[in-house]
Design a protein around this motif. Structure first.
Motif: not given
Length: 105
Positions: A72-100
């Protein structure tokens, strides 16, 4: 309480990865100092958290928070890509953290 400590440790992980980028291969003293402060606090707090949280769970959550935060720092501050698949996997990671968190005692 140790879950809060773990979350803060994860945020310091985001801090040390960001400082690592800004340190310019440790040539910038201010950001290099920030890196060493953040990494020390992150590991110290992770160590405190694993006193009551299972090691595997704590490590997965800690690295997950660090990974999500750093992307997220890379996306918001360093103009790194934020395409659909990248965001999908970030949300999956967040879901995994919550699940744990949900399945851990």
């Amino acid at each position: 309480m140790n879950w809060l400590i773990l979350v803060i440790a994860g945020l310091f992980e985001v801090g040390f990865t960001t400082c690592l980028k800004l340190s310019d291969n440790f040539t910038n003293f201010k950001w290099s100092a920030g890196f060493f402060i953040c990494i020390s606090l992150s590991f110290y707090l992770l160590n405190k958290a694993i006193q009551t949280i299972p090691l595997g769970t704590a490590y997965a959550v800690w690295t997950g928070i660090g990974a999500v935060g750093t992307v997220l720092m890379g996306i918001f501050f360093y103009k790194e890509p934020s395409d659909f698949l990248r965001l999908l996997f970030i949300f999956l990671l967040i879901g995994s953290i919550i699940g744990l968190k949900i399945v851990s005692e």
